[in-house]
Design a protein around this motif. Structure first.
Motif, PDB file in Angstrom:
ATOM      1  N   GLU A  46      48.233  24.837  42.707  1.00 25.41           N
ATOM      2  CA  GLU A  46      48.911  24.880  41.506  1.00 25.41           C
ATOM      3  C   GLU A  46      47.733  24.744  40.386  1.00 25.41           C
ATOM      4  OE1 GLU A  46      50.120  20.265  40.213  1.00 25.41           O
ATOM      5  OE2 GLU A  46      50.775  20.874  42.091  1.00 25.41           O
ATOM      6  N   LEU A  47      46.782  24.166  40.358  1.00 28.99           N
ATOM      7  CA  LEU A  47      45.749  24.345  39.470  1.00 28.99           C
ATOM      8  C   LEU A  47      45.091  25.635  39.190  1.00 28.99           C
ATOM      9  CD1 LEU A  47      43.348  21.346  40.308  1.00 28.99           C
ATOM     10  CD2 LEU A  47      45.024  21.656  38.411  1.00 28.99           C
ATOM     11  N   ARG A  48      44.984  26.427  40.484  1.00 27.59           N
ATOM     12  CA  ARG A  48      44.511  27.861  40.233  1.00 27.59           C
ATOM     13  C   ARG A  48      45.645  28.676  39.403  1.00 27.59           C
ATOM     14  NH1 ARG A  48      41.801  31.183  45.133  1.00 27.59           N
ATOM     15  NH2 ARG A  48      42.562  33.179  44.474  1.00 27.59           N
ATOM     16  N   LYS A  49      46.884  28.393  40.106  1.00 31.49           N
ATOM     17  CA  LYS A  49      48.063  29.265  39.123  1.00 31.49           C
ATOM     18  C   LYS A  49      47.794  29.074  37.629  1.00 31.49           C
ATOM     19  CE  LYS A  49      52.655  30.245  40.072  1.00 31.49           C
ATOM     20  NZ  LYS A  49      53.712  29.496  40.239  1.00 31.49           N
ATOM     21  N   ASP A  50      47.707  27.939  37.256  1.00 33.09           N
ATOM     22  CA  ASP A  50      47.663  27.449  35.946  1.00 33.09           C
ATOM     23  C   ASP A  50      46.425  28.183  35.291  1.00 33.09           C
ATOM     24  OD1 ASP A  50      49.730  25.805  35.920  1.00 33.09           O
ATOM     25  OD2 ASP A  50      48.652  23.927  35.797  1.00 33.09           O
ATOM     26  N   LEU A  51      45.303  27.976  35.980  1.00 29.88           N
ATOM     27  CA  LEU A  51      44.104  28.750  35.452  1.00 29.88           C
ATOM     28  C   LEU A  51      44.189  30.365  35.353  1.00 29.88           C
ATOM     29  CD1 LEU A  51      41.424  26.497  37.333  1.00 29.88           C
ATOM     30  CD2 LEU A  51      41.569  26.864  34.558  1.00 29.88           C
ATOM     31  N   GLU A  52      44.767  30.878  36.350  1.00 32.70           N
ATOM     32  CA  GLU A  52      45.021  32.380  36.299  1.00 32.70           C
ATOM     33  C   GLU A  52      46.152  32.665  35.100  1.00 32.70           C
ATOM     34  OE1 GLU A  52      44.789  33.598  41.070  1.00 32.70           O
ATOM     35  OE2 GLU A  52      46.511  32.879  40.317  1.00 32.70           O
ATOM     36  N   ASN A  53      47.002  31.824  34.886  1.00 29.14           N
ATOM     37  CA  ASN A  53      47.889  32.048  33.646  1.00 29.14           C
ATOM     38  C   ASN A  53      47.143  32.037  32.251  1.00 29.14           C
ATOM     39  OD1 ASN A  53      50.086  32.230  35.262  1.00 29.14           O
ATOM     40  ND2 ASN A  53      50.732  30.337  35.048  1.00 29.14           N
ATOM     41  N   LYS A  54      45.749  31.350  32.611  1.00 25.61           N
ATOM     42  CA  LYS A  54      45.132  31.181  31.332  1.00 25.61           C
ATOM     43  C   LYS A  54      43.888  32.307  31.449  1.00 25.61           C
ATOM     44  CE  LYS A  54      45.228  26.196  30.537  1.00 25.61           C
ATOM     45  NZ  LYS A  54      45.801  25.555  31.567  1.00 25.61           N
ATOM     46  N   GLY A  55      44.106  32.965  32.240  1.00 26.91           N
ATOM     47  CA  GLY A  55      43.122  34.301  32.270  1.00 26.91           C
ATOM     48  C   GLY A  55      41.982  34.397  33.446  1.00 26.91           C
ATOM     49  N   TYR A  56      41.760  33.221  34.039  1.00 28.39           N
ATOM     50  CA  TYR A  56      40.697  33.050  35.097  1.00 28.39           C
ATOM     51  C   TYR A  56      40.992  33.731  36.126  1.00 28.39           C
ATOM     52  CZ  TYR A  56      38.713  29.129  32.177  1.00 28.39           C
ATOM     53  OH  TYR A  56      38.157  28.748  31.079  1.00 28.39           O
ATOM     54  N   LYS A  57      39.725  34.232  36.658  1.00 27.10           N
ATOM     55  CA  LYS A  57      39.985  35.369  38.059  1.00 27.10           C
ATOM     56  C   LYS A  57      39.429  34.350  39.038  1.00 27.10           C
ATOM     57  CE  LYS A  57      41.032  39.325  36.028  1.00 27.10           C
ATOM     58  NZ  LYS A  57      42.068  38.682  34.988  1.00 27.10           N
ATOM     59  N   PHE A  58      39.970  34.542  40.158  1.00 33.29           N
ATOM     60  CA  PHE A  58      39.159  33.775  41.564  1.00 33.29           C
ATOM     61  C   PHE A  58      38.765  34.681  42.377  1.00 33.29           C
ATOM     62  CE2 PHE A  58      41.657  30.476  39.268  1.00 33.29           C
ATOM     63  CZ  PHE A  58      40.839  29.672  39.415  1.00 33.29           C
ATOM     64  N   LEU A  59      37.855  34.524  43.206  1.00 36.42           N
ATOM     65  CA  LEU A  59      37.121  35.396  44.025  1.00 36.42           C
ATOM     66  C   LEU A  59      37.354  34.777  45.496  1.00 36.42           C
ATOM     67  CD1 LEU A  59      33.759  35.746  42.133  1.00 36.42           C
ATOM     68  CD2 LEU A  59      35.624  37.246  41.889  1.00 36.42           C
ATOM     69  N   SER A  60      37.336  33.662  45.477  1.00 33.12           N
ATOM     70  CA  SER A  60      37.251  33.048  46.855  1.00 33.12           C
ATOM     71  C   SER A  60      38.873  32.594  47.257  1.00 33.12           C
ATOM     72  CB  SER A  60      36.342  31.800  47.071  1.00 33.12           C
ATOM     73  OG  SER A  60      36.825  30.758  46.378  1.00 33.12           O
ATOM     74  N   GLU A  61      38.941  32.281  48.639  1.00 32.19           N
ATOM     75  CA  GLU A  61      39.850  31.562  48.904  1.00 32.19           C
ATOM     76  C   GLU A  61      39.976  30.272  48.988  1.00 32.19           C
ATOM     77  OE1 GLU A  61      41.234  33.821  52.986  1.00 32.19           O
ATOM     78  OE2 GLU A  61      39.143  33.899  52.801  1.00 32.19           O
ATOM     79  N   THR A  62      38.899  29.601  48.398  1.00 31.79           N
ATOM     80  CA  THR A  62      38.623  27.892  48.624  1.00 31.79           C
ATOM     81  C   THR A  62      39.419  27.251  47.588  1.00 31.79           C
ATOM     82  OG1 THR A  62      36.852  28.086  47.046  1.00 31.79           O
ATOM     83  CG2 THR A  62      36.320  28.402  49.441  1.00 31.79           C
ATOM     84  N   ASP A  63      39.669  25.851  47.878  1.00 30.78           N
ATOM     85  CA  ASP A  63      40.170  25.010  46.884  1.00 30.78           C
ATOM     86  C   ASP A  63      38.977  24.555  45.897  1.00 30.78           C
ATOM     87  OD1 ASP A  63      38.382  23.712  48.756  1.00 30.78           O
ATOM     88  OD2 ASP A  63      39.540  21.989  48.900  1.00 30.78           O
TER      89      ASP A  63
END
Ligand code: M6R
Length: 610
Positions: free
Chosen positions: A108-125
Motif C-alpha cells: 500500500e505504501l509503495r502504491k502511494d509513493l508510486e502515485n507521487k512519482g517514486y520509482k522502485f527497483l527492488s521487490e523488497t518491503d
C-alpha cells in the motif's frame, strides 16, 4: 534473520562493518551489503552471497568513509539478489537504509509513493522506507538535525510491522539515525566512536557499554555523542548497561566450531547459571512472588519455541511434582492464536535464549493483556522479552553463537529447576524433596563433565550411521521430551529426517516405519519405566532396527548395538545429562557429512519475524 551493524567514529568504517557482519553470520543470511558516506556521497556495495564475497567486488576498495551501515539479509520479500540486498537508497540517493523486520503494509505504501512519482527497483518491503523518508524530508520546513529526525519519525508512523533501522543521509555526513520496533538493535558506545548491531556479541570486541532502545525510541548518533528521542521527538535520557561477557566468549577459542565449543562449555555455563541462586536455600532475587500469590494460581503455562520449548517440557514434571501446580507447556506460535484460558490465576513463564523470538514475545504480550503475571527466562541482558515481562531470570550461559542451541537448553532446565524449588520453599511443600533436589543440582556440572568424556564413543557410533536417511528417537516420560530435543538437534544440523516418539505410541502407528537396518535411538533414564521401554525397543529390534541406547540404568545383557552409559540422576536432572551425548551425536554426524554445523541451511539463530 537479518543482521545489522553500523559504525560512526574516527576509523575507516569498512573493516569494522565487515568484521561485525562476519560475527552476525550465525544468524543466517543470503545476501550482504555495506554503505558509507564520503564527500557527501553515499557509496553502496551489496550482493547476494556471503559477506566475504563483498570483498571481491572491486568498488569496495573505494569505501573509505568513517561512517557506515551494513546488513546481512535473510530473504522474505523478493529472492536473494543484488537489487534486493540492503542498503536500499531513495530515488535521489540521499538516504540509505538497512532494515531488519517486516513491513506488513509495504504494498500500500509503495502504491502511494508510486502515485507521487517514486520509482522502485527492488521487490523488497524495505525500499519504501528511504523513499518515505525522502518524501517527508523534502516537504519539511524544519532545519538541522530535527529535519532529519522528523522525516524518519513521520515515515515510521506509517510503517506497520517490525523494524530495526539504520539510516544514513548524505546531507548529514557526520550523523546516523537508528530506531527500532519489535526487532533487536543495540548501540555500543565509547568516547570517540559508536557502534550499532543486532546483537551484543558482534561488537563485544569494541566495547562493553551498551545503550538499549525501547520500541519507537530514536538514537541520533555522531562520533562522540548519542542523543535519544521518543516518538514525539522529545529528548530523553538513557544510561548505559555494562555487559559482563568477555570478547573471547564470542570466539571459537581453539574449537573447530562454535557448536562443539558450546557443548563443551556446559559444565561452566551450568555452574554460572546456578551462580548464587543456590546458597543454603534457593533464591531468586527481584522475583516479587508471595505465598498468597502462589497459592492463588491454578496453572502455570510455559511458552516458548523450538529448543526453549523442549526445556519447558523437560521441567513440567518438577513444577507439578515439587510445587504441586498444574503446568502446561505450549508452543508460542500456537499459544498466541489459540485463545488460551489465562487470567490473573495463571502464571506464564516465557523461555527464550535470544529474548527476541517474535512468537514468544507476542505470546507474552497476550498473557499480560489477560492479566497473567509473566516471567521471562532469557540469556541476553536487556533483550526485548526481558523488557516486556514482569520479571526476568537470566541464564548465564554466555553468548550462544551456533544456530543449534545446546548450552542455553541445559541452563534453561537448570534455572527452571531452581525456580520450582524456590516456589516450593515459599509454598512450604515437599521440603524434603526440595532439599534432595537442591543437592543434586549442585552436582550437575560434574556429571556433565562425565558425559562429555563419552564424546569418542558417541563419535564412533555416529560415524557408522551418518549416511542414514531416517533416524528415530524413542523415550517414555521425561525421556520423551529429551527425545524431541535430540531429534530436533539431529534434523537441524544433519538434514537427516528424524522423528521422536513416545515409546508407548509405537504400536499406534509409527512402528509401520520401522524396517530392516533402520537406526533407532532410545533414551532410558526413568527406573520405573525401564521394563516398558525395553519391551518397546525389542519390538523395533525384532523388525531389524539398529539400536543406540542412552541410559543411566543397568540394562543387563540385552542385544542392543550400542549402549552409552550416563551418570545416574533423578528424572528432573536426567534431561540435562541425556542430551549431552545426543548433542554430540548430531554434531559428529553433521561433521562426517561435511556440513556447516554452526550455520545450517534455511535456519536463523534468532527468529525475529513471525
Ligand atoms: O532464542 P530462542 O530461545 O527464543 O529461540 C527459540 C528457537 O528458535 C530455537 O531454540 C531453535 O529451535 C534452535 N535452532 C534449536 O536449536
Amino acid at each position: 534473520m537479518c543482521g545489522i551493524v553500523g559504525y560512526i567514529g574516527t576509523q575507516k568504517a569498512k573493516p569494522i562493518l565487515i568484521n561485525g557482519l562476519l560475527r552476525l553470520e550465525y544468524r543466517g543470511y543470503d545476501s550482504a551489503g555495506i554503505a558509507t558516506i564520503e564527500n557527501n556521497v553515499i557509496k553502496n556495495i551489496k550482493n547476494k552471497g556471503r559477506v566475504n564475497d563483498l570483498l571481491s567486488i572491486p568498488e569496495i576498495e573505494t569505501l573509505d568513509g568513517t561512517i557506515g551501515i551494513g546488513h546481512t539479509r535473510w530473504a522474505t520479500h523478493g529472492k536473494p539478489s543484488s537489487t534486493n540486498s540492503h542498503p536500499h537508497l531513495d530515488n535521489s540517493n540521499t538516504f540509505a537504509v538497512v532494515h531488519n523486520g517486516i513491513i506488513e503494509n509495504y504494498a500500500e505504501l509503495r502504491k502511494d509513493l508510486e502515485n507521487k512519482g517514486y520509482k522502485f527497483l527492488s521487490e523488497t518491503d524495505t525500499e519504501v522506507i528511504p523513499n518515505l523518508i525522502h518524501y517527508f524530508f523534502s516537504n519539511s520546513s524544519l532545519t538541522g538535525e530535527m529535519k532529519f529526525l522528523n522525516a524518519v519519525n513521520e515515515a515510521c508512523k506509517l510503517l506497520v510491522g517490525s523494524f530495526a533501522l539504520e539510516i544514513l543521509c548524505s546531507l548529514y555526513p557526520n550523523s546516523m539515525l537508528v530506531v527500532r520496533k519489535d526487532s533487536p538493535l543495540v548501540i555500543g558506545t565509547s568516547q570517540t566512536e559508536n557502534y550499532i548491531s543486532s546483537d551484543i556479541p558482534a561488537i563485544l570486541s569494541f566495547t562493553k557499554d551498551f545503550y538499549l532502545l525501547n520500541d519507537l525510541e530514536f538514537a541520533y548518533l555522531t562520533r562522540d555523542t548519542v542523543k535519544f528521542f521518543d516518538n514525539n521527538l522529545n529528548q530523553i535520557s538513557k544510561n548505559t548497561t555494562s555487559i559482563e561477557w568477555n570478547a573471547t566468549a564470542a570466539e571459537k577459542d581453539g574449537f573447530e566450531d562454535f557448536m562443539l565449543k558450546e557443548i563443551f562449555e556446559q559444565p561452566k555455563s551450568i555452574r554460572e547459571t546456578i551462580g548464587s541462586h543456590i546458597n543454603g536455600k534457593c533464591v531468586i532475587n527481584d522475583l516479587n512472588i508471595s505465598k498468597e500469590y502462589l497459592e492463588s494460581i491454578n496453572k502455570i503455562f510455559i511458552v516458548a519455541c523450538g529448543t526453549a520449548m523442549h526445556a519447558g517440557l523437560a521441567c513440567k514434571s518438577v513444577l507439578e511434582q515439587i510445587c504441586e501446580i498444574s503446568t502446561e507447556v505450549d508452543i508460542a506460535s500456537e499459544f498466541r492464536y489459540r485463545n488460551p484460558l489465562i487470567n490473573e490465576k495463571t502464571l506464564c513463564i516465557f523461555i527464550s535464549q535470544s529474548g527476541e523470538t517474535a512468537d514468544t514475545i507476542a505470546a507474552l504480550k497476550l498473557a499480560k493483556e489477560r492479566g497473567s503475571k509473566t516471567i521471562a527466562i532469557s540469556n541476553v541482558i536487556g533483550s526485548s522479552i526481558s523488557r516486556e515481562a514482569d520479571y526476568t531470570i537470566y541464564t548465564h550461559a554466555g553468548p550462544e553463537i551456533a544456530v543449534a542451541s545446546t548450552k542455553a537448553y541445559t541452563s534453561q532446565i537448570m534455572i527452571l529447576n531452581i525456580l520450582a524449588l524456590y516456589f516450593a520453599q515459599i509454598l512450604e511443600r515437599n521440603l524434603d524433596k526440595v532439599e534432595a533436589l537442591k543437592q543434586e543440582l549442585l552436582e550437575v556440572p560434574n556429571k556433565v563433565e562425565q558425559c562429555l568424556k563419552l564424546a569418542n564413543e558417541v563419535k564412533e557410533f555416529a560415524n557408522k550411521v551418518y549416511k542414514e536417511k531416517d533416524i528415530f528417537f524413542l523415550g517414555r516420560g521425561i525421556d520423551y521430551s529429551s527425545s524431541l530435543e535430540a531429534s530436533l538437534k539431529l534434523k537441524e544440523i544433519s538434514y537427516i529426517h528424524s522423528e521422536a516418539y513416545a515409546a508407548g505410541e509405537l504400536k499406534h502407528g509409527p512402528i509401520a516405519l520401522i524396517e530392516n537396518d533402520i537406526t533407532v535411538v532410545a533414551l532410558i533414564t526413568v527406573p520405573y519405566l525401564v521394563e516398558k521401554s525395553i519391551s518397546n525397543i525389542q519390538e523395533v529390534i525384532t523388525r531389524g532396527a539398529k539400536t543406540l541406547i542412552i541410559t543411566n540404568q543397568d540394562l543387563g545383557n540385552k542385544t542392543f548395538d550400542k549402549i552409552i552409559r550416563i551418570p545416574e540422576a533423578s528424572e528432573y536432572v536426567s534431561p540435562i545429562l541425556s542430551i549431552i551425548p545426543m548433542q554430540l551425536f548430531a554434531y559428529y554426524i553433521s561433521k562426517e557429512k561435511g556440513l556447516d554445523v554452526d550455520k545450517p541451511r534455511n535456519l536463523a539463530k534468532s527468529v525475529t519475524v513471525e
